[in-house]
Design a protein around this motif. Structure first.
Motif, PDB file in Angstrom:
ATOM      1  N   GLU A  54      -3.136  -6.641   0.855  1.00 32.16           N
ATOM      2  CA  GLU A  54      -1.848  -7.172  -0.311  1.00 32.16           C
ATOM      3  C   GLU A  54      -1.288  -5.535  -0.850  1.00 32.16           C
ATOM      4  OE1 GLU A  54      -2.175 -10.179  -2.959  1.00 32.16           O
ATOM      5  OE2 GLU A  54      -2.311 -11.569  -1.388  1.00 32.16           O
ATOM      6  N   GLY A  55      -2.601  -4.890  -0.989  1.00 31.64           N
ATOM      7  CA  GLY A  55      -2.676  -3.363  -2.311  1.00 31.64           C
ATOM      8  C   GLY A  55      -1.946  -3.153  -1.448  1.00 31.64           C
ATOM      9  N   LEU A  56      -2.593  -2.841   0.165  1.00 26.99           N
ATOM     10  CA  LEU A  56      -1.872  -1.394   0.769  1.00 26.99           C
ATOM     11  C   LEU A  56      -0.563  -1.541   0.896  1.00 26.99           C
ATOM     12  CD1 LEU A  56      -5.597  -0.752   2.364  1.00 26.99           C
ATOM     13  CD2 LEU A  56      -4.407   0.681   0.655  1.00 26.99           C
ATOM     14  N   SER A  57       0.127  -3.071   1.924  1.00 31.88           N
ATOM     15  CA  SER A  57       1.005  -3.006   2.483  1.00 31.88           C
ATOM     16  C   SER A  57       2.148  -3.247   1.161  1.00 31.88           C
ATOM     17  CB  SER A  57       1.583  -4.466   2.747  1.00 31.88           C
ATOM     18  OG  SER A  57       0.360  -4.973   3.586  1.00 31.88           O
ATOM     19  N   SER A  58       1.630  -2.626   0.288  1.00 33.44           N
ATOM     20  CA  SER A  58       2.973  -3.033  -0.977  1.00 33.44           C
ATOM     21  C   SER A  58       2.779  -1.522  -1.858  1.00 33.44           C
ATOM     22  CB  SER A  58       2.563  -2.626  -1.941  1.00 33.44           C
ATOM     23  OG  SER A  58       1.161  -2.998  -3.025  1.00 33.44           O
ATOM     24  N   ARG A  59       2.545  -0.537  -0.419  1.00 35.38           N
ATOM     25  CA  ARG A  59       2.295   1.176  -0.699  1.00 35.38           C
ATOM     26  C   ARG A  59       2.485   1.722   0.518  1.00 35.38           C
ATOM     27  NH1 ARG A  59      -0.704  -0.474  -4.574  1.00 35.38           N
ATOM     28  NH2 ARG A  59      -1.459   0.171  -6.062  1.00 35.38           N
ATOM     29  N   ALA A  60       2.277   1.277   1.598  1.00 36.30           N
ATOM     30  CA  ALA A  60       2.202   2.043   2.905  1.00 36.30           C
ATOM     31  C   ALA A  60       3.049   0.700   4.248  1.00 36.30           C
ATOM     32  CB  ALA A  60       1.603   2.366   3.903  1.00 36.30           C
ATOM     33  N   ASN A  61       3.473   1.703   5.442  1.00 35.40           N
ATOM     34  CA  ASN A  61       4.022   0.523   6.282  1.00 35.40           C
ATOM     35  C   ASN A  61       3.331   0.269   7.443  1.00 35.40           C
ATOM     36  OD1 ASN A  61       6.321  -1.170   7.497  1.00 35.40           O
ATOM     37  ND2 ASN A  61       7.127   1.071   8.599  1.00 35.40           N
ATOM     38  N   VAL A  62       2.148  -1.153   6.672  1.00 36.13           N
ATOM     39  CA  VAL A  62       1.471  -1.205   7.657  1.00 36.13           C
ATOM     40  C   VAL A  62       1.654  -2.381   7.795  1.00 36.13           C
ATOM     41  CG1 VAL A  62      -0.041   0.897   7.006  1.00 36.13           C
ATOM     42  CG2 VAL A  62      -0.288  -1.376   5.698  1.00 36.13           C
ATOM     43  N   GLU A  63       1.031  -3.472   9.107  1.00 38.87           N
ATOM     44  CA  GLU A  63       0.345  -4.356   9.564  1.00 38.87           C
ATOM     45  C   GLU A  63      -1.182  -3.865   9.884  1.00 38.87           C
ATOM     46  OE1 GLU A  63       3.600  -5.863  12.218  1.00 38.87           O
ATOM     47  OE2 GLU A  63       2.167  -5.032  14.028  1.00 38.87           O
ATOM     48  N   PHE A  64      -1.174  -5.845   8.922  1.00 45.00           N
ATOM     49  CA  PHE A  64      -3.215  -5.773   8.661  1.00 45.00           C
ATOM     50  C   PHE A  64      -2.925  -7.049  10.285  1.00 45.00           C
ATOM     51  CE2 PHE A  64      -2.999  -3.530   5.612  1.00 45.00           C
ATOM     52  CZ  PHE A  64      -4.065  -3.220   5.626  1.00 45.00           C
ATOM     53  N   THR A  65      -4.518  -6.890  11.284  1.00 42.44           N
ATOM     54  CA  THR A  65      -4.872  -7.897  11.946  1.00 42.44           C
ATOM     55  C   THR A  65      -6.252  -7.438  10.948  1.00 42.44           C
ATOM     56  OG1 THR A  65      -4.189  -7.674  14.149  1.00 42.44           O
ATOM     57  CG2 THR A  65      -6.066  -8.222  13.979  1.00 42.44           C
ATOM     58  N   ILE A  66      -6.890  -9.051  10.572  1.00 43.29           N
ATOM     59  CA  ILE A  66      -8.714  -8.732  10.420  1.00 43.29           C
ATOM     60  C   ILE A  66      -9.591  -9.520  10.485  1.00 43.29           C
ATOM     61  CG2 ILE A  66      -9.445  -9.957   7.810  1.00 43.29           C
ATOM     62  CD1 ILE A  66      -6.722  -9.042   6.214  1.00 43.29           C
ATOM     63  N   VAL A  67     -10.941  -8.954  11.270  1.00 46.52           N
ATOM     64  CA  VAL A  67     -11.993  -9.804  11.574  1.00 46.52           C
ATOM     65  C   VAL A  67     -12.482 -10.390  10.484  1.00 46.52           C
ATOM     66  CG1 VAL A  67     -13.575  -9.394  12.997  1.00 46.52           C
ATOM     67  CG2 VAL A  67     -10.700  -8.992  14.098  1.00 46.52           C
TER      68      VAL A  67
END
Length: 272
Positions: A54-67
């Motif tokens: 949540e914190g990084l997505s609010s600062r940069a144009n990123v999408e996460f896949t989490i393992v």
């Protein structure tokens, strides 16, 4: 009469086409595809994966896949788990960056550990957070340590750390305080700094009586690496200073950060 009208019509048409071409909207950059690997001993990874995503997505144009894998962080075997995604040679294929926030220090399978490091050597950028620096330290290979940029086998007691910037000109450190009091964190001891390690900030060791790099960048083969040993507790992870830092480090590793520490056009957060 017709011949007099012909040229202006062509000029108008050509001018109109020029305006259309100049005003054609540019395609927006796609989000950076980030694989977050997390889990292991001693930390609240269940909440940290949310805090980071949540914190990084609010600062940069990123999408996460989490393992997120491994036993309960307090289990005796929490350090021994081998993350399943790493069993494949092409485990990082399709991702623009891998964010490592894991703590599997007892894994000693050399081939397994070298398989984790290889995509970064081949050019996949990485962000290394906190216990990732102590992961795989039981393995008799230096490839993971070279990917990190440092060798560290232990840390001092949990206490407040006064973090001091040592490379304020680096884009990753733009906006980071000259000094930052990071409460209740762990100082990882630098035992060896590898040749492409560039320190960005340090903190003083009460046990060792010397400074240790706690924020850095590294080049491993073709891969850019941003790392910090900070981030033991959720309070540090949630701090805007920390999240701003990691966002800049992530963008820098991907080549999407300008010299002033700002995202390149299209790579700022797209959230509203």
């Amino acid at each position: 009469m017709k011949r007099r009208l012909f040229l202006p019509v062509l000029v108008a048409a050509a001018t109109g086409l020029g305006i259309w071409a100049a005003e054609a909207p540019k395609e927006k950059p796609k989000p950076l595809r980030v694989l977050m690997v997390t889990g292991g001993c001693c930390h609240d990874y269940e909440n940290q994966k949310r805090i980071l995503a949540e914190g990084l997505s609010s600062r940069a144009n990123v999408e996460f896949t989490i393992v997120h894998e491994g036993p309960d962080p307090k289990a005796k075997d929490a350090r021994n788990h081998k993350v399943s995604i790493y069993e494949k040679d092409d485990w990082a294929k399709g991702y623009d960056l891998v964010l490592h926030n894991e703590c599997f220090g007892a894994v000693d399978d050399v081939a397994f550990v070298e398989r984790i490091a290889k995509p970064h050597f081949d050019g996949v950028p990485a962000v290394m957070l906190h216990c990732s620096t102590h992961s795989y330290r039981a393995a008799k290979t230096d490839e993971w340590r070279k990917a990190l940029g440092q060798t560290s086998m232990s840390h001092e007691k949990n206490r407040d750390l006064l973090v001091k910037t040592v490379n304020a000109e680096h884009p990753v450190m733009q906006g980071f305080p000259k000094e930052w009091l990071n409460k209740a964190d762990e100082l990882y001891k630098n035992e060896k700094l590898w040749e492409n390690f560039v320190p960005l900030a340090q903190a003083y060791g009460e046990e060792t009586k010397k400074d240790h790099a706690v924020i850095w960048v590294n080049t491993y083969g073709k891969g850019n690496v941003f790392g910090t040993t900070l981030g033991h507790g959720n309070a540090t992870m949630e701090d805007p200073v920390f999240l701003d830092l990691v966002a800049r480090g992530l963008l820098w590793a991907c080549g999407k950060l300008d010299d002033k520490g700002k995202p390149l056009p299209g790579y700022e957060s797209q959230q509203k």
